[in-house]
Design an enzyme around this catalytic site. Structure first.
Site, PDB file in Angstrom:
ATOM      1  N   ASN A  12      -8.554 -56.641 -41.988  1.00  0.00           N
ATOM      2  CA  ASN A  12      -7.945 -57.606 -42.896  1.00  0.00           C
ATOM      3  C   ASN A  12      -8.771 -58.887 -42.809  1.00  0.00           C
ATOM      4  OD1 ASN A  12      -6.358 -59.354 -44.379  1.00  0.00           O
ATOM      5  ND2 ASN A  12      -4.705 -59.477 -42.864  1.00  0.00           N
ATOM      6  N   TRP A  13      -9.609 -59.102 -43.806  1.00  0.00           N
ATOM      7  CA  TRP A  13     -10.494 -60.273 -43.776  1.00  0.00           C
ATOM      8  C   TRP A  13      -9.745 -61.580 -43.997  1.00  0.00           C
ATOM      9  CZ3 TRP A  13     -15.474 -58.895 -47.057  1.00  0.00           C
ATOM     10  CH2 TRP A  13     -16.144 -57.840 -46.441  1.00  0.00           C
ATOM     11  N   LYS A  14      -8.491 -61.510 -44.451  1.00  0.00           N
ATOM     12  CA  LYS A  14      -7.717 -62.705 -44.805  1.00  0.00           C
ATOM     13  C   LYS A  14      -8.536 -63.556 -45.785  1.00  0.00           C
ATOM     14  CE  LYS A  14      -5.080 -62.352 -40.580  1.00  0.00           C
ATOM     15  NZ  LYS A  14      -4.293 -63.063 -39.543  1.00  0.00           N
ATOM     16  N   GLU A  98       2.093 -63.650 -42.825  1.00  0.00           N
ATOM     17  CA  GLU A  98       1.652 -64.918 -43.419  1.00  0.00           C
ATOM     18  C   GLU A  98       2.203 -65.076 -44.822  1.00  0.00           C
ATOM     19  OE1 GLU A  98      -2.372 -64.675 -40.715  1.00  0.00           O
ATOM     20  OE2 GLU A  98      -2.506 -64.228 -42.864  1.00  0.00           O
ATOM     21  N   GLU A 167       3.170 -55.822 -36.598  1.00  0.00           N
ATOM     22  CA  GLU A 167       2.421 -57.011 -36.203  1.00  0.00           C
ATOM     23  C   GLU A 167       3.375 -58.072 -35.672  1.00  0.00           C
ATOM     24  OE1 GLU A 167      -1.652 -57.402 -38.480  1.00  0.00           O
ATOM     25  OE2 GLU A 167      -0.018 -58.239 -39.632  1.00  0.00           O
ATOM     26  N   GLY A 173      -3.590 -63.860 -34.374  1.00  0.00           N
ATOM     27  CA  GLY A 173      -4.511 -64.980 -34.337  1.00  0.00           C
ATOM     28  C   GLY A 173      -4.297 -65.936 -33.186  1.00  0.00           C
ATOM     29  N   SER A 211      -4.193 -59.502 -32.561  1.00  0.00           N
ATOM     30  CA  SER A 211      -5.268 -59.781 -31.603  1.00  0.00           C
ATOM     31  C   SER A 211      -5.817 -58.509 -30.961  1.00  0.00           C
ATOM     32  CB  SER A 211      -4.775 -60.763 -30.535  1.00  0.00           C
ATOM     33  OG  SER A 211      -4.421 -62.005 -31.116  1.00  0.00           O
ATOM     34  N   GLY A 233      -9.282 -61.102 -37.097  1.00  0.00           N
ATOM     35  CA  GLY A 233     -10.537 -61.776 -36.785  1.00  0.00           C
ATOM     36  C   GLY A 233     -11.664 -60.857 -36.370  1.00  0.00           C
TER      37      GLY A 233
END
Length: 250
Positions: A12-14, A98, A167, A173, A211, A233
């Site tokens: 997931n590149w966000k 998010e 999640e 993060g 993470s 990330g």
């Protein structure tokens, strides 16, 4: 995970990336060769065409990070499932914490988005998870079951066709990770909930996100009900993302 389910690792590149940076990352993924896991990247909307072009005829699938519950219409700024299907998207993330927090997405809205994706042949990756306050209050089970229940009821007989991602919000993060035992406990709970709704529960992939890194992926993926990861990330670094993919048990 069990041998009857393949590991799935989704990046997931966000809201990260640029055409030039993506080019380097995608080329590195293309050069990776065979992997023991199914793998995909979910990229920002402007880069779907780039991902589709670069990853065609590779081991990697591609997807988006959200979709509208509507097929078309006066919904400025929204992107529909039919549009994603035009790009050959195999996956779309719905209900990420998010979006639940920043865009006030309700459980029912997430369920409606999952239904819209499935209607166009796109597999929704449905995210569930509790905040730190909810975990400390002993509400983890109630929260994730409520979130998943809305999707199960909306998808009805198609519920077995989604992917679920657990999640814990407090681990996204932050560098904090649920222990493999904590994650497995929730994954087992979710699979039991799915089993009450669909005969396909034993074959469904339930991913862990929060993470995940190369140094903890092997231990996480070894748990009976953890079938891979939704990677934030670490998916922006080809070496880390590929190392996580290779943590899958063959």
């Amino acid at each position: 995970m069990t041998q009857s389910r393949r590991t799935l690792v989704v990046g997931n590149w966000k809201m990260h990336g640029s055409h030039a940076a993506n080019e380097q990352l995608l080329e590195a993924l293309k050069a990776a060769g065979p992997l023991p896991a199914d793998a995909a990247v979910c990229v920002p909307f402007p880069y779907l065409a780039q991902a589709a072009e670069r990853l065609a005829r590779t081991a990697f699938a591609w997807g988006a990070q959200d979709c509208s519950q509507h097929e078309q219409g006066a919904y400025t700024g929204e992107v529909s499932a039919p549009m994603l299907a035009d790009f050959g998207c195999r996956y779309v993330i719905v209900g990420h914490s998010e979006r639940r927090a920043l865009h006030a997405e309700s459980d029912q809205l997430v369920a409606d988005k999952a239904k819209a994706a499935l209607a166009k042949g796109i597999t929704p990756i449905v995210c569930v998870g509790e905040t730190l306050a909810q975990r400390e209050a002993g509400e983890t089970e109630a929260v994730v079951k409520r979130q998943l229940s809305a999707v199960i009821h909306t998808l009805a007989h198609c519920a077995g066709e989604m992917v679920v991602a657990y999640e814990p919000v407090w681990a996204i993060g932050t560098g904090r990770t649920a222990s493999p035992e904590q994650a497995q406990q929730v994954h087992a709970l979710l699979r039991a909930q799915l089993a009450a709704a669909t005969p396909r529960a034993a074959q469904m992939q339930i991913l862990y996100g929060g993470s995940v890194k190369p140094d903890n992926a092997v231990e996480l993926f070894a748990k009976a009900d953890i079938d891979g990861g939704l990677i934030g990330g670490a998916s922006l670094k080809a070496a880390d993302f590929l190392a996580i993919c290779r943590a899958a048990r063959v």
